[in-house]
Design a protein around this motif. Structure first.
Motif, PDB file in Angstrom:
ATOM      1  N   THR A  51       7.234   9.523  12.120  1.00  0.00           N
ATOM      2  CA  THR A  51       7.763   8.910  10.910  1.00  0.00           C
ATOM      3  C   THR A  51       7.492   7.415  10.919  1.00  0.00           C
ATOM      4  OG1 THR A  51       9.537  10.543  10.850  1.00  0.00           O
ATOM      5  CG2 THR A  51       9.851   8.578   9.536  1.00  0.00           C
ATOM      6  N   ILE A  52       6.974   6.917   9.803  1.00  0.00           N
ATOM      7  CA  ILE A  52       6.835   5.477   9.594  1.00  0.00           C
ATOM      8  C   ILE A  52       8.108   5.026   8.895  1.00  0.00           C
ATOM      9  CG2 ILE A  52       5.537   3.660   8.426  1.00  0.00           C
ATOM     10  CD1 ILE A  52       4.007   4.957  10.724  1.00  0.00           C
ATOM     11  N   MET A  56       0.826  -1.197   0.000  1.00  0.00           N
ATOM     12  CA  MET A  56       0.000   0.000   0.000  1.00  0.00           C
ATOM     13  C   MET A  56       0.867   1.257   0.000  1.00  0.00           C
ATOM     14  SD  MET A  56      -2.821   1.130   2.782  1.00  0.00           S
ATOM     15  CE  MET A  56      -4.375   1.340   1.988  1.00  0.00           C
ATOM     16  N   PHE A  57       1.815   1.320   0.933  1.00  0.00           N
ATOM     17  CA  PHE A  57       2.709   2.473   1.013  1.00  0.00           C
ATOM     18  C   PHE A  57       4.057   2.060   0.444  1.00  0.00           C
ATOM     19  CE2 PHE A  57      -0.313   2.800   4.519  1.00  0.00           C
ATOM     20  CZ  PHE A  57      -0.908   4.004   4.200  1.00  0.00           C
ATOM     21  N   ASN A  58       4.330   2.497  -0.766  1.00  0.00           N
ATOM     22  CA  ASN A  58       5.545   2.065  -1.456  1.00  0.00           C
ATOM     23  C   ASN A  58       6.749   2.932  -1.153  1.00  0.00           C
ATOM     24  OD1 ASN A  58       4.125  -0.021  -2.656  1.00  0.00           O
ATOM     25  ND2 ASN A  58       3.485   1.270  -4.363  1.00  0.00           N
ATOM     26  N   THR A  59       6.527   4.164  -0.753  1.00  0.00           N
ATOM     27  CA  THR A  59       7.649   5.068  -0.509  1.00  0.00           C
ATOM     28  C   THR A  59       7.784   5.317   0.989  1.00  0.00           C
ATOM     29  OG1 THR A  59       6.195   6.961  -0.824  1.00  0.00           O
ATOM     30  CG2 THR A  59       7.421   6.215  -2.746  1.00  0.00           C
ATOM     31  N   LEU A  60       8.690   4.591   1.605  1.00  0.00           N
ATOM     32  CA  LEU A  60       8.983   4.765   3.024  1.00  0.00           C
ATOM     33  C   LEU A  60      10.361   5.396   3.155  1.00  0.00           C
ATOM     34  CD1 LEU A  60       7.683   1.377   4.423  1.00  0.00           C
ATOM     35  CD2 LEU A  60       6.584   3.578   4.591  1.00  0.00           C
ATOM     36  N   PRO A  61      10.630   6.196   4.106  1.00  0.00           N
ATOM     37  CA  PRO A  61       9.827   6.567   5.261  1.00  0.00           C
ATOM     38  C   PRO A  61       8.767   7.619   4.930  1.00  0.00           C
ATOM     39  CG  PRO A  61      11.950   7.659   5.405  1.00  0.00           C
ATOM     40  CD  PRO A  61      11.974   6.774   4.179  1.00  0.00           C
ATOM     41  N   ILE A  62       7.725   7.640   5.755  1.00  0.00           N
ATOM     42  CA  ILE A  62       6.632   8.607   5.636  1.00  0.00           C
ATOM     43  C   ILE A  62       6.646   9.474   6.888  1.00  0.00           C
ATOM     44  CG2 ILE A  62       4.134   8.899   5.525  1.00  0.00           C
ATOM     45  CD1 ILE A  62       4.013   6.057   4.316  1.00  0.00           C
ATOM     46  N   THR A  63       6.758  10.770   6.711  1.00  0.00           N
ATOM     47  CA  THR A  63       6.702  11.702   7.838  1.00  0.00           C
ATOM     48  C   THR A  63       5.493  12.599   7.648  1.00  0.00           C
ATOM     49  OG1 THR A  63       9.103  11.673   8.054  1.00  0.00           O
ATOM     50  CG2 THR A  63       7.946  13.496   9.105  1.00  0.00           C
ATOM     51  N   GLU A  64       4.588  12.527   8.615  1.00  0.00           N
ATOM     52  CA  GLU A  64       3.361  13.326   8.546  1.00  0.00           C
ATOM     53  C   GLU A  64       2.734  13.412   9.931  1.00  0.00           C
ATOM     54  OE1 GLU A  64       0.050  10.074   7.199  1.00  0.00           O
ATOM     55  OE2 GLU A  64       1.288  10.929   5.628  1.00  0.00           O
ATOM     56  N   GLU A  65       1.630  14.121  10.027  1.00  0.00           N
ATOM     57  CA  GLU A  65       0.882  14.222  11.278  1.00  0.00           C
ATOM     58  C   GLU A  65       0.189  12.879  11.544  1.00  0.00           C
ATOM     59  OE1 GLU A  65       0.161  17.248  13.232  1.00  0.00           O
ATOM     60  OE2 GLU A  65       1.930  17.993  12.199  1.00  0.00           O
ATOM     61  N   MET A  66       0.383  12.349  12.752  1.00  0.00           N
ATOM     62  CA  MET A  66      -0.220  11.076  13.138  1.00  0.00           C
ATOM     63  C   MET A  66      -0.792  11.203  14.543  1.00  0.00           C
ATOM     64  SD  MET A  66       2.745   8.533  11.821  1.00  0.00           S
ATOM     65  CE  MET A  66       3.529   8.841  10.246  1.00  0.00           C
ATOM     66  N   HIS A  67      -1.761  10.354  14.856  1.00  0.00           N
ATOM     67  CA  HIS A  67      -2.333  10.338  16.197  1.00  0.00           C
ATOM     68  C   HIS A  67      -1.361   9.635  17.138  1.00  0.00           C
ATOM     69  CE1 HIS A  67      -6.335  11.796  15.101  1.00  0.00           C
ATOM     70  NE2 HIS A  67      -6.175  11.130  13.978  1.00  0.00           N
ATOM     71  N   ILE A  68      -1.039  10.276  18.271  1.00  0.00           N
ATOM     72  CA  ILE A  68      -0.061   9.759  19.222  1.00  0.00           C
ATOM     73  C   ILE A  68      -0.784   9.291  20.481  1.00  0.00           C
ATOM     74  CG2 ILE A  68       2.053  10.268  20.491  1.00  0.00           C
ATOM     75  CD1 ILE A  68       2.335  10.507  17.425  1.00  0.00           C
ATOM     76  N   HIS A  69      -0.559   8.037  20.876  1.00  0.00           N
ATOM     77  CA  HIS A  69      -1.274   7.437  22.005  1.00  0.00           C
ATOM     78  C   HIS A  69      -0.996   8.168  23.319  1.00  0.00           C
ATOM     79  CE1 HIS A  69      -2.268   3.555  24.422  1.00  0.00           C
ATOM     80  NE2 HIS A  69      -3.114   4.513  24.654  1.00  0.00           N
ATOM     81  N   SER A  70       0.272   8.493  23.613  1.00  0.00           N
ATOM     82  CA  SER A  70       0.598   9.117  24.898  1.00  0.00           C
ATOM     83  C   SER A  70       0.043  10.535  25.011  1.00  0.00           C
ATOM     84  CB  SER A  70       2.113   9.141  25.115  1.00  0.00           C
ATOM     85  OG  SER A  70       2.727   9.980  24.158  1.00  0.00           O
ATOM     86  N   GLY A  95       4.367  -6.052   9.346  1.00  0.00           N
ATOM     87  CA  GLY A  95       3.405  -7.123   9.083  1.00  0.00           C
ATOM     88  C   GLY A  95       2.132  -6.529   8.533  1.00  0.00           C
ATOM     89  N   ASP A  96       1.065  -7.311   8.575  1.00  0.00           N
ATOM     90  CA  ASP A  96      -0.220  -6.809   8.111  1.00  0.00           C
ATOM     91  C   ASP A  96      -0.697  -5.695   9.035  1.00  0.00           C
ATOM     92  OD1 ASP A  96      -0.249  -8.602   6.044  1.00  0.00           O
ATOM     93  OD2 ASP A  96      -1.529 -10.051   7.071  1.00  0.00           O
ATOM     94  N   ASN A  97      -0.756  -4.500   8.520  1.00  0.00           N
ATOM     95  CA  ASN A  97      -1.168  -3.308   9.258  1.00  0.00           C
ATOM     96  C   ASN A  97      -0.377  -3.129  10.562  1.00  0.00           C
ATOM     97  OD1 ASN A  97      -2.532  -0.922   9.511  1.00  0.00           O
ATOM     98  ND2 ASN A  97      -4.303  -1.822  10.502  1.00  0.00           N
ATOM     99  N   ASP A  98       0.900  -3.437  10.517  1.00  0.00           N
ATOM    100  CA  ASP A  98       1.814  -3.243  11.643  1.00  0.00           C
ATOM    101  C   ASP A  98       3.051  -2.543  11.089  1.00  0.00           C
ATOM    102  OD1 ASP A  98       3.079  -3.322  14.092  1.00  0.00           O
ATOM    103  OD2 ASP A  98       3.653  -5.431  13.925  1.00  0.00           O
ATOM    104  N   TYR A  99       3.313  -1.354  11.599  1.00  0.00           N
ATOM    105  CA  TYR A  99       4.400  -0.543  11.082  1.00  0.00           C
ATOM    106  C   TYR A  99       5.353  -0.146  12.195  1.00  0.00           C
ATOM    107  CZ  TYR A  99       1.444  -0.108   6.982  1.00  0.00           C
ATOM    108  OH  TYR A  99       0.677  -0.384   5.889  1.00  0.00           O
ATOM    109  N   LEU A 100       6.634   0.044  11.835  1.00  0.00           N
ATOM    110  CA  LEU A 100       7.630   0.571  12.752  1.00  0.00           C
ATOM    111  C   LEU A 100       7.614   2.083  12.608  1.00  0.00           C
ATOM    112  CD1 LEU A 100      10.048   0.244  14.682  1.00  0.00           C
ATOM    113  CD2 LEU A 100      11.494   0.085  12.666  1.00  0.00           C
ATOM    114  N   ALA A 101       7.322   2.760  13.709  1.00  0.00           N
ATOM    115  CA  ALA A 101       7.240   4.220  13.691  1.00  0.00           C
ATOM    116  C   ALA A 101       8.268   4.798  14.653  1.00  0.00           C
ATOM    117  CB  ALA A 101       5.847   4.673  14.105  1.00  0.00           C
ATOM    118  N   GLU A 102       8.576   6.072  14.464  1.00  0.00           N
ATOM    119  CA  GLU A 102       9.449   6.782  15.388  1.00  0.00           C
ATOM    120  C   GLU A 102       8.809   8.108  15.741  1.00  0.00           C
ATOM    121  OE1 GLU A 102      14.054   8.187  15.990  1.00  0.00           O
ATOM    122  OE2 GLU A 102      13.446   7.315  14.094  1.00  0.00           O
TER     123      GLU A 102
END
Length: 75
Positions: A24-25, A1-15, A30-37
């Motif tokens: 940044t992604i 789905m997302f072919n160009t990584l890394p992706i830096t954008e506004e995201m919802h943050i749990h804390s 895995g399936d709908n599991d991403y490494l983010a920073e």
């Protein structure tokens, strides 16, 4: 789905109770599991296609780089 990584954008943050912040992604794990920073912390993230945004779990989904030492318990 997302072919160009890394992706830096506004995201919802749990804390921050879902507030939008820049994160940044880094890669797909895995399936709908991403490494983010976010704020120098590597953690899991998921993508919600209904609202077209990522949710970063920097509270419970932290990924530690350190391997357990010999005397530590593995859980």
């Amino acid at each position: 789905m997302f072919n160009t990584l890394p992706i830096t954008e506004e995201m919802h943050i749990h804390s921050l109770n879902g507030e939008l912040r820049k994160a940044t992604i880094l890669k797909k794990l895995g399936d709908n599991d991403y490494l983010a920073e976010y704020n120098g912390v590597k953690c899991h993230a998921i993508y919600n296609p209904f609202v077209n945004t990522f949710y970063v779990d920097d509270k419970y989904g932290i990924i530690r780089d350190k391997l357990p030492s010999r005397d530590e318990l593995c859980r």
